[in-house]
Design an enzyme around this catalytic site. Structure first.
Site, PDB file in Angstrom:
ATOM      1  N   SER A   8       0.841  -1.208   0.000  1.00  0.00           N
ATOM      2  CA  SER A   8       0.000   0.000   0.000  1.00  0.00           C
ATOM      3  C   SER A   8       0.872   1.253   0.000  1.00  0.00           C
ATOM      4  O   SER A   8       1.637   1.479   0.944  1.00  0.00           O
ATOM      5  CB  SER A   8      -0.891   0.015   1.240  1.00  0.00           C
ATOM      6  OG  SER A   8      -1.411   1.319   1.417  1.00  0.00           O
ATOM      7  N   HIS A  33      -1.505  -1.454  -3.949  1.00  0.00           N
ATOM      8  CA  HIS A  33      -2.758  -1.076  -3.280  1.00  0.00           C
ATOM      9  C   HIS A  33      -2.810   0.445  -3.156  1.00  0.00           C
ATOM     10  O   HIS A  33      -1.880   1.064  -2.642  1.00  0.00           O
ATOM     11  CB  HIS A  33      -2.786  -1.742  -1.907  1.00  0.00           C
ATOM     12  CG  HIS A  33      -4.070  -1.591  -1.168  1.00  0.00           C
ATOM     13  ND1 HIS A  33      -5.193  -2.343  -1.438  1.00  0.00           N
ATOM     14  CD2 HIS A  33      -4.425  -0.755  -0.155  1.00  0.00           C
ATOM     15  CE1 HIS A  33      -6.169  -2.000  -0.614  1.00  0.00           C
ATOM     16  NE2 HIS A  33      -5.732  -1.035   0.183  1.00  0.00           N
ATOM     17  N   ASP A  35      -4.948   3.537  -1.735  1.00  0.00           N
ATOM     18  CA  ASP A  35      -5.976   3.911  -0.757  1.00  0.00           C
ATOM     19  C   ASP A  35      -6.493   5.313  -1.018  1.00  0.00           C
ATOM     20  O   ASP A  35      -5.751   6.287  -0.872  1.00  0.00           O
ATOM     21  CB  ASP A  35      -5.374   3.885   0.654  1.00  0.00           C
ATOM     22  CG  ASP A  35      -5.154   2.475   1.161  1.00  0.00           C
ATOM     23  OD1 ASP A  35      -6.120   1.688   1.155  1.00  0.00           O
ATOM     24  OD2 ASP A  35      -4.012   2.162   1.565  1.00  0.00           O
ATOM     25  N   MET A  37      -9.100   8.164   0.185  1.00  0.00           N
ATOM     26  CA  MET A  37      -9.917   8.570   1.348  1.00  0.00           C
ATOM     27  C   MET A  37     -10.453   9.973   1.130  1.00  0.00           C
ATOM     28  O   MET A  37      -9.715  10.846   0.658  1.00  0.00           O
ATOM     29  CB  MET A  37      -9.057   8.578   2.613  1.00  0.00           C
ATOM     30  CG  MET A  37      -8.339   7.273   2.877  1.00  0.00           C
ATOM     31  SD  MET A  37      -7.335   7.428   4.365  1.00  0.00           S
ATOM     32  CE  MET A  37      -6.526   5.832   4.370  1.00  0.00           C
ATOM     33  N   HIS A  66      -8.624   0.945  -3.464  1.00  0.00           N
ATOM     34  CA  HIS A  66      -9.496   0.782  -2.301  1.00  0.00           C
ATOM     35  C   HIS A  66     -10.165   2.122  -2.020  1.00  0.00           C
ATOM     36  O   HIS A  66      -9.531   3.043  -1.506  1.00  0.00           O
ATOM     37  CB  HIS A  66      -8.620   0.313  -1.112  1.00  0.00           C
ATOM     38  CG  HIS A  66      -9.350   0.165   0.179  1.00  0.00           C
ATOM     39  ND1 HIS A  66      -8.698   0.031   1.379  1.00  0.00           N
ATOM     40  CD2 HIS A  66     -10.677   0.118   0.477  1.00  0.00           C
ATOM     41  CE1 HIS A  66      -9.578  -0.094   2.357  1.00  0.00           C
ATOM     42  NE2 HIS A  66     -10.790  -0.037   1.832  1.00  0.00           N
ATOM     43  N   MET A  68     -12.302   4.478  -0.022  1.00  0.00           N
ATOM     44  CA  MET A  68     -12.899   4.738   1.290  1.00  0.00           C
ATOM     45  C   MET A  68     -13.582   6.089   1.181  1.00  0.00           C
ATOM     46  O   MET A  68     -13.133   7.094   1.753  1.00  0.00           O
ATOM     47  CB  MET A  68     -11.807   4.732   2.374  1.00  0.00           C
ATOM     48  CG  MET A  68     -11.291   3.330   2.674  1.00  0.00           C
ATOM     49  SD  MET A  68      -9.721   3.340   3.571  1.00  0.00           S
ATOM     50  CE  MET A  68      -8.590   3.432   2.200  1.00  0.00           C
ATOM     51  N   MET A 144     -11.471  -5.766   6.259  1.00  0.00           N
ATOM     52  CA  MET A 144     -10.543  -4.832   6.920  1.00  0.00           C
ATOM     53  C   MET A 144     -10.115  -5.416   8.259  1.00  0.00           C
ATOM     54  O   MET A 144     -10.951  -5.829   9.065  1.00  0.00           O
ATOM     55  CB  MET A 144     -11.194  -3.470   7.139  1.00  0.00           C
ATOM     56  CG  MET A 144     -11.392  -2.642   5.878  1.00  0.00           C
ATOM     57  SD  MET A 144      -9.863  -2.312   4.951  1.00  0.00           S
ATOM     58  CE  MET A 144      -8.903  -1.383   6.158  1.00  0.00           C
ATOM     59  N   GLY A 149      -8.853   4.124   7.453  1.00  0.00           N
ATOM     60  CA  GLY A 149      -8.597   5.553   7.630  1.00  0.00           C
ATOM     61  C   GLY A 149      -7.139   5.902   7.842  1.00  0.00           C
ATOM     62  O   GLY A 149      -6.708   6.972   7.439  1.00  0.00           O
ATOM     63  N   GLY A 151      -2.881   4.272   8.153  1.00  0.00           N
ATOM     64  CA  GLY A 151      -1.908   3.192   8.137  1.00  0.00           C
ATOM     65  C   GLY A 151      -1.262   3.070   9.509  1.00  0.00           C
ATOM     66  O   GLY A 151      -1.498   3.896  10.396  1.00  0.00           O
ATOM     67  N   GLY A 152      -0.472   2.017   9.682  1.00  0.00           N
ATOM     68  CA  GLY A 152       0.328   1.876  10.904  1.00  0.00           C
ATOM     69  C   GLY A 152      -0.430   1.489  12.155  1.00  0.00           C
ATOM     70  O   GLY A 152       0.082   1.649  13.264  1.00  0.00           O
ATOM     71  N   ASP A 182      -6.461  -6.191   5.047  1.00  0.00           N
ATOM     72  CA  ASP A 182      -5.801  -4.885   4.949  1.00  0.00           C
ATOM     73  C   ASP A 182      -5.742  -4.230   6.318  1.00  0.00           C
ATOM     74  O   ASP A 182      -6.772  -3.945   6.929  1.00  0.00           O
ATOM     75  CB  ASP A 182      -6.638  -4.025   3.971  1.00  0.00           C
ATOM     76  CG  ASP A 182      -6.068  -2.640   3.744  1.00  0.00           C
ATOM     77  OD1 ASP A 182      -4.956  -2.355   4.206  1.00  0.00           O
ATOM     78  OD2 ASP A 182      -6.762  -1.838   3.083  1.00  0.00           O
ATOM     79  N   GLY A 183      -4.508  -4.007   6.791  1.00  0.00           N
ATOM     80  CA  GLY A 183      -4.311  -3.257   8.018  1.00  0.00           C
ATOM     81  C   GLY A 183      -3.548  -4.028   9.079  1.00  0.00           C
ATOM     82  O   GLY A 183      -3.963  -5.105   9.494  1.00  0.00           O
ATOM     83  N   GLY A 184      -2.385  -3.510   9.458  1.00  0.00           N
ATOM     84  CA  GLY A 184      -1.632  -4.087  10.570  1.00  0.00           C
ATOM     85  C   GLY A 184      -0.924  -5.385  10.245  1.00  0.00           C
ATOM     86  O   GLY A 184      -0.625  -6.174  11.143  1.00  0.00           O
ATOM     87  N   GLY A 204       1.333  -2.005   4.223  1.00  0.00           N
ATOM     88  CA  GLY A 204       1.813  -0.638   4.027  1.00  0.00           C
ATOM     89  C   GLY A 204       3.087  -0.384   4.786  1.00  0.00           C
ATOM     90  O   GLY A 204       4.197  -0.472   4.246  1.00  0.00           O
ATOM     91  N   SER A 205       2.946  -0.118   6.096  1.00  0.00           N
ATOM     92  CA  SER A 205       4.125   0.279   6.864  1.00  0.00           C
ATOM     93  C   SER A 205       5.146  -0.841   7.018  1.00  0.00           C
ATOM     94  O   SER A 205       6.316  -0.562   7.279  1.00  0.00           O
ATOM     95  CB  SER A 205       3.713   0.853   8.226  1.00  0.00           C
ATOM     96  OG  SER A 205       2.707   0.085   8.794  1.00  0.00           O
TER      97      SER A 205
END
Ligand code: DX5
Ligand code: ZN
Length: 226
Positions: A8, A33, A35, A37, A66, A68, A144, A149, A151-152, A182-184, A204-205
């Protein structure tokens, strides 16, 4: 099922975006990816069409967009024209029109001249029952694993129960729909996530830091071993 890593760019250094995308691609990531928003569906605002159109020129990777945003139906053509290959929207953003939005996405061609792939997403608090009616119509369901909303964030472990239940539902109905998470996600938890039934993993991160190429190679290796 094909296992796909989708870095991402939300976590990228935007002053070096082109180079960092190239590194992710060289590491073997097939998807990128993206994102989007709007500051309404989620609190933050990220980036939109001009950024996508610009990076479309520097890579052949599949653009996994994606959305949002509120009323995603307004922007299907514009994102296709800016280089999207697949568009995922949130069922919570326009629940009454989800079926129509899926048809709209499939009825729109990418810059490659093929129909866009369609995805539908649920936030951590939304049960899988909200998307099961569309499971046979979409190419991908995005579960999700954090509140969308930012990252990280840390992955919410309970969301993996939804991934398991969703994969069991798809299998029992003979569907090979992709499940994206997606996420973490990092090298510490990616194996468990793939074992739970996800085959498309956003990171992402855990990718856009230090040596991007090596991070991608490591995550793909862990996915393939899982
Ligand atoms: C969050 C976004 C994610 C984000 C993931 O709302 O949808 O794609 O970039 O970032 P990490 O992998 O850092 O949690
Ligand atoms: Zn995302």
């Amino acid at each position: 099922m094909k296992k796909i890593l989708a870095p991402s760019i939300l976590a990228a250094d935007f002053t070096r975006l082109g180079e960092q995308i190239k590194e992710a691609s060289e590491g073997g990531a097939p998807y990128l990816h993206v994102d989007v928003m709007d500051g309404i569906f989620v609190p933050s605002i990220s980036f939109g069409m001009p950024v996508m159109a610009s990076i479309r020129k520097c890579t052949d990777m599949f653009f996994d967009v994606h959305l949002m945003i509120e009323k995603p139906d307004r922007y299907i053509e514009t994102f296709a024209e800016s280089g999207a290959d697949g568009i995922t929207f949130h069922v919570e953003s326009d629940p009454e029109n989800a079926g129509e939005i899926i048809k709209h996405i499939h009825g729109t061609k990418s810059l490659r001249g093929v129909p866009l792939r369609a995805g539908i997403s649920i936030k951590p608090g939304t049960p899988i029952s909200a998307v099961l009616p569309y499971a046979a119509d979409v190419d991908m369901i995005l579960v999700m694993t954090v509140e969308p909303g930012f990252g990280g964030q840390k992955l919410i472990p309970e969301t993996l129960d939804k991934v398991r239940a969703l994969r069991a539902f798809l299998d029992s109905n003979g569907l090979d729909t992709d499940i994206e998470v997606d996420g973490g996600i990092s090298s510490a938890n990616i194996s468990g996530i793939v074992k739970a039934g996800a085959n498309v993993v956003v990171a992402g991160s855990s990718v856009f830091k230090d040596s991007i190429r090596e991070k991608v190679i490591k995550l793909i290796g862990l996915m393939n071993e899982a």
